[in-house]
Motif scaffolding. Sequence first.
Motif, PDB file in Angstrom:
ATOM      1  N   ASN A 146     -38.356  26.128  -7.039  1.00 24.09           N
ATOM      2  CA  ASN A 146     -37.888  25.499  -5.807  1.00 24.09           C
ATOM      3  C   ASN A 146     -37.216  26.537  -4.927  1.00 24.09           C
ATOM      4  OD1 ASN A 146     -38.274  22.469  -6.483  1.00 24.09           O
ATOM      5  ND2 ASN A 146     -37.123  23.244  -8.236  1.00 24.09           N
ATOM      6  N   ALA A 147     -37.111  26.204  -3.652  1.00 22.24           N
ATOM      7  CA  ALA A 147     -36.384  27.069  -2.727  1.00 22.24           C
ATOM      8  C   ALA A 147     -34.913  27.125  -3.121  1.00 22.24           C
ATOM      9  CB  ALA A 147     -36.520  26.556  -1.297  1.00 22.24           C
ATOM     10  N   ASP A 148     -34.295  28.270  -2.873  1.00 21.26           N
ATOM     11  CA  ASP A 148     -32.879  28.452  -3.169  1.00 21.26           C
ATOM     12  C   ASP A 148     -32.061  27.402  -2.416  1.00 21.26           C
ATOM     13  OD1 ASP A 148     -30.339  29.349  -3.701  1.00 21.26           O
ATOM     14  OD2 ASP A 148     -30.750  31.435  -3.229  1.00 21.26           O
ATOM     15  N   ALA A 149     -31.089  26.810  -3.107  1.00 24.16           N
ATOM     16  CA  ALA A 149     -30.238  25.807  -2.465  1.00 24.16           C
ATOM     17  C   ALA A 149     -29.505  26.384  -1.264  1.00 24.16           C
ATOM     18  CB  ALA A 149     -29.230  25.251  -3.477  1.00 24.16           C
ATOM     19  N   ALA A 150     -29.276  27.715  -1.257  1.00 21.70           N
ATOM     20  CA  ALA A 150     -28.590  28.337  -0.121  1.00 21.70           C
ATOM     21  C   ALA A 150     -29.402  28.241   1.159  1.00 21.70           C
ATOM     22  CB  ALA A 150     -28.290  29.805  -0.441  1.00 21.70           C
ATOM     23  N   GLU A 151     -30.733  28.031   1.043  1.00 22.43           N
ATOM     24  CA  GLU A 151     -31.557  27.903   2.242  1.00 22.43           C
ATOM     25  C   GLU A 151     -31.261  26.622   3.008  1.00 22.43           C
ATOM     26  OE1 GLU A 151     -34.030  30.289   3.468  1.00 22.43           O
ATOM     27  OE2 GLU A 151     -32.551  31.314   2.232  1.00 22.43           O
ATOM     28  N   SER A 152     -30.543  25.678   2.400  1.00 27.04           N
ATOM     29  CA  SER A 152     -30.144  24.450   3.087  1.00 27.04           C
ATOM     30  C   SER A 152     -28.837  24.612   3.842  1.00 27.04           C
ATOM     31  CB  SER A 152     -30.006  23.306   2.072  1.00 27.04           C
ATOM     32  OG  SER A 152     -31.226  23.073   1.403  1.00 27.04           O
ATOM     33  N   ASP A 153     -28.199  25.759   3.684  1.00 24.89           N
ATOM     34  CA  ASP A 153     -26.931  26.024   4.363  1.00 24.89           C
ATOM     35  C   ASP A 153     -27.221  26.459   5.795  1.00 24.89           C
ATOM     36  OD1 ASP A 153     -24.408  26.692   5.173  1.00 24.89           O
ATOM     37  OD2 ASP A 153     -24.020  28.131   3.567  1.00 24.89           O
ATOM     38  N   VAL A 154     -26.692  25.715   6.769  1.00 26.10           N
ATOM     39  CA  VAL A 154     -26.998  26.000   8.177  1.00 26.10           C
ATOM     40  C   VAL A 154     -26.008  26.970   8.805  1.00 26.10           C
ATOM     41  CG1 VAL A 154     -28.134  23.780   8.495  1.00 26.10           C
ATOM     42  CG2 VAL A 154     -25.669  23.981   8.936  1.00 26.10           C
ATOM     43  N   ALA A 155     -25.018  27.438   8.046  1.00 24.15           N
ATOM     44  CA  ALA A 155     -24.067  28.404   8.612  1.00 24.15           C
ATOM     45  C   ALA A 155     -24.812  29.669   9.023  1.00 24.15           C
ATOM     46  CB  ALA A 155     -22.973  28.722   7.591  1.00 24.15           C
ATOM     47  N   ARG A 156     -24.445  30.227  10.179  1.00 29.80           N
ATOM     48  CA  ARG A 156     -25.171  31.353  10.750  1.00 29.80           C
ATOM     49  C   ARG A 156     -24.244  32.539  10.958  1.00 29.80           C
ATOM     50  NH1 ARG A 156     -29.218  31.018  14.317  1.00 29.80           N
ATOM     51  NH2 ARG A 156     -27.855  31.607  16.027  1.00 29.80           N
ATOM     52  N   ILE A 157     -24.833  33.709  10.992  1.00 33.27           N
ATOM     53  CA  ILE A 157     -24.114  34.911  11.342  1.00 33.27           C
ATOM     54  C   ILE A 157     -24.562  35.326  12.732  1.00 33.27           C
ATOM     55  CG2 ILE A 157     -25.841  36.373  10.206  1.00 33.27           C
ATOM     56  CD1 ILE A 157     -23.634  38.415   9.702  1.00 33.27           C
ATOM     57  N   GLU A 158     -23.626  35.767  13.550  1.00 38.84           N
ATOM     58  CA  GLU A 158     -23.990  36.236  14.883  1.00 38.84           C
ATOM     59  C   GLU A 158     -24.834  37.493  14.755  1.00 38.84           C
ATOM     60  OE1 GLU A 158     -23.699  35.015  17.852  1.00 38.84           O
ATOM     61  OE2 GLU A 158     -22.830  33.188  16.991  1.00 38.84           O
ATOM     62  N   PRO A 159     -25.989  37.540  15.412  1.00 37.65           N
ATOM     63  CA  PRO A 159     -26.824  38.747  15.317  1.00 37.65           C
ATOM     64  C   PRO A 159     -26.086  40.011  15.739  1.00 37.65           C
ATOM     65  CG  PRO A 159     -28.050  36.937  16.312  1.00 37.65           C
ATOM     66  CD  PRO A 159     -26.637  36.482  16.185  1.00 37.65           C
ATOM     67  N   ALA A 160     -25.188  39.896  16.731  1.00 40.10           N
ATOM     68  CA  ALA A 160     -24.448  41.077  17.169  1.00 40.10           C
ATOM     69  C   ALA A 160     -23.541  41.607  16.063  1.00 40.10           C
ATOM     70  CB  ALA A 160     -23.621  40.737  18.413  1.00 40.10           C
ATOM     71  N   ALA A 161     -22.988  40.696  15.243  1.00 38.08           N
ATOM     72  CA  ALA A 161     -22.145  41.151  14.136  1.00 38.08           C
ATOM     73  C   ALA A 161     -22.968  41.892  13.096  1.00 38.08           C
ATOM     74  CB  ALA A 161     -21.446  39.949  13.502  1.00 38.08           C
ATOM     75  N   MET A 162     -24.188  41.409  12.815  1.00 37.35           N
ATOM     76  CA  MET A 162     -25.066  42.119  11.891  1.00 37.35           C
ATOM     77  C   MET A 162     -25.433  43.487  12.455  1.00 37.35           C
ATOM     78  SD  MET A 162     -28.846  41.050  10.463  1.00 37.35           S
ATOM     79  CE  MET A 162     -28.260  39.490   9.838  1.00 37.35           C
ATOM     80  N   ALA A 163     -25.751  43.514  13.756  1.00 42.52           N
ATOM     81  CA  ALA A 163     -26.122  44.789  14.378  1.00 42.52           C
ATOM     82  C   ALA A 163     -24.978  45.784  14.342  1.00 42.52           C
ATOM     83  CB  ALA A 163     -26.574  44.545  15.817  1.00 42.52           C
ATOM     84  N   ALA A 164     -23.748  45.298  14.538  1.00 46.52           N
ATOM     85  CA  ALA A 164     -22.602  46.196  14.501  1.00 46.52           C
ATOM     86  C   ALA A 164     -22.419  46.823  13.124  1.00 46.52           C
ATOM     87  CB  ALA A 164     -21.343  45.431  14.902  1.00 46.52           C
ATOM     88  N   ALA A 165     -22.777  46.067  12.072  1.00 43.70           N
ATOM     89  CA  ALA A 165     -22.659  46.613  10.718  1.00 43.70           C
ATOM     90  C   ALA A 165     -23.801  47.561  10.390  1.00 43.70           C
ATOM     91  CB  ALA A 165     -22.614  45.468   9.706  1.00 43.70           C
TER      92      ALA A 165
END
Length: 684
Positions: free
Chosen positions: A609-628
């Motif tokens: 089955n798909a990972d249960a975490a795939e049902s989590d709708v919490a998001r990360i801002e793309p700019a925060a990922m880019a900054a890292a």
Amino acid sequence: MGFLTPWFLGGLALLAVPLLIHLTRRDRATPVPFPSLMFVRRVPQPSTARHRLRDLPLLLLRALALALLAFAFARPLLDRARAAVAAPVGGRELVLLLDRSASMASPDRWSRAQAAARRALDAIGPRDRVTVVYFDGAPTVAAPAGNMVAARTAVDTARAGAGSTRYAPALALASRLLANSALPRREAQVISDFQRAGWRDAPEARLPAGASLTWVDVGGDAAPDVGVVGVDLRREEGANGATVLHVAARLVTNGGAARTVPVSLAIGGRATRSVRANVTPGQPAIVTFDSIPLPAGWSTAAVSVPSDAHPANDRHHFVAAREQALRVLLVDGPSRREDAGLYLRRALGVGASSPFRVDVVNRDALRAGDLAGHGLVVLHDAPLRGAVGRALAEHVRNGAGLLVALGETSAPEAWEPALGALLPGAPGPVVDRTEAGGARLASTERGHPVFAPFADTHSGDLTAPRVLRRRGLRLASDAQVLARFDDGAPALAERAEGQGRVVVWTSTLDDWWTDVALQPVFVPFVHQLAAHTARYAPSPASYVVGQSVDPARLPGLTGSEWVAQAPSGRRVRLGGAGAASVLALDEAGVHQLRATSAAPGSGIPLAANADAAESDVARIEPAAMAAAVVDSARTGAQAAIAPPIETRAEREARQGFWWWFLAGALLLLAGETLLSNRRAPIAR
């Protein structure tokens, strides 16, 4: 200048309408009544008015108003991004990272992702190179650099799967590809819904100096979703020896109002139970079904809810078997104490659903035929000689486990040579530590499967038991010592023999030579010893997509070469020359695994089955990922975070030129009305 909906420009054909009106319009003479026309000569009236344009300003106003209406509906925009990319400022190395994880399986979300990928390919200039990479739990190069046909095919044929979202491995691959490029501009573009659960900052995910990161966020607002994220199973012995299964499913919902949804349980593809569950956003719901009788062998099952915007979690597959227990043969020695194996037998049977089924036999009553069907044999101070000892040695070489507890009668001469050669060491004389207060375990291999559960604080104190008497052990050259006493003597040692394993504990597993059976750690310690010695790893009810399974470690599966059939029907050969040794569960559903020599339909099922975490709708801002990812301090201030890539629809919505065209058309139509009224003939 570009247009979001250019087919509306076909409305420019309506410009012919006012032209036709003006060309076909004719002036009609007003008849004047006379008493008599007998003396008036008939003069033909010219009709040339239909062949020339009249009221040219009115015609222009009407045509321009229609043209502005067509341009307004075509949604004009200034396509600055494409023009900038096409500018001849040197070649660009682009790594296009397309997220195909389970959270992207929504049709609307996936169509936006593919459209964004096609736009990125449309913007590739003659000096540019692009590599298309799919990613979920692991990245895959779908189209290498320099092949635009392969890149477009990879985007057009891509499909969202059921894998987990993992950004760091994909960015690490992009970093390696960009580091090897000699082009002046290097860019990684991520097309994803940017799930927070999939983000982990890792040093290997940093982009090289001078590289930039752009992104297309196709997530948007999450539609209300109800998903099944897991099941809990409990077996119970029913009447007449039947086994019944109790199923409890875990549901989550990410938004919307509290509501009631139907939940169904299907066994073997047939719906058998259905209940209604109340789900509230932010609160997991537990749904229980009535008990189900389990037939012999394996049963495939699924818990499902009605389909919605996130189909990957609408169905949770699992498998269950009536009998997955490890059969253990406990052999007691000729002890003067009655029921010397009581503690071991009780420890292995603890729990409502113990994985062990224990048969007890005295050493003197043991026959070679008793070994059949037992995956683990425990010799509790019961050395064997003769034919039964040789039969046990062969049983171990064929894959069974042998756990030996040395005691009073386990002298070196008491062992059949063929069996004694399998032990990790030759038993030595008895060592009495009573006067010193007993020996204690001083060192253990904490990472070993036997001791891994005791590594955490408050998980059990293995140094508490006291061993008053033990036997020495002269270790074989290939033996592995798992634990030692405080005087350095081996306490637990193991050795592999053929397909089996032999583990020796140098004291008894009761209250005769030691108090280990009276300690809280005794039951989990015995369970770990038995499972490790027998290589027992019962198949879980389900796996997560992306996990790998070793067929050689699955109970009930024989042979050394296997065939696996995925839910889609794809077949994979495992084992043997040139074939993979493990099965990668890369599809959601039930996989069938059998030995190549077995008939189709046999073997065991594996649910994924798909990972249960795939049902989590919490998001990360793309700019925060880019900054890292783009670390300017580390890369020498050359790297930069590029702005996000806007879709043409987003760019058009921000510019809003169509309002001006529509307003101009309305003004012209108002002016046309005033002008036509002024020029209209006045009826007399």
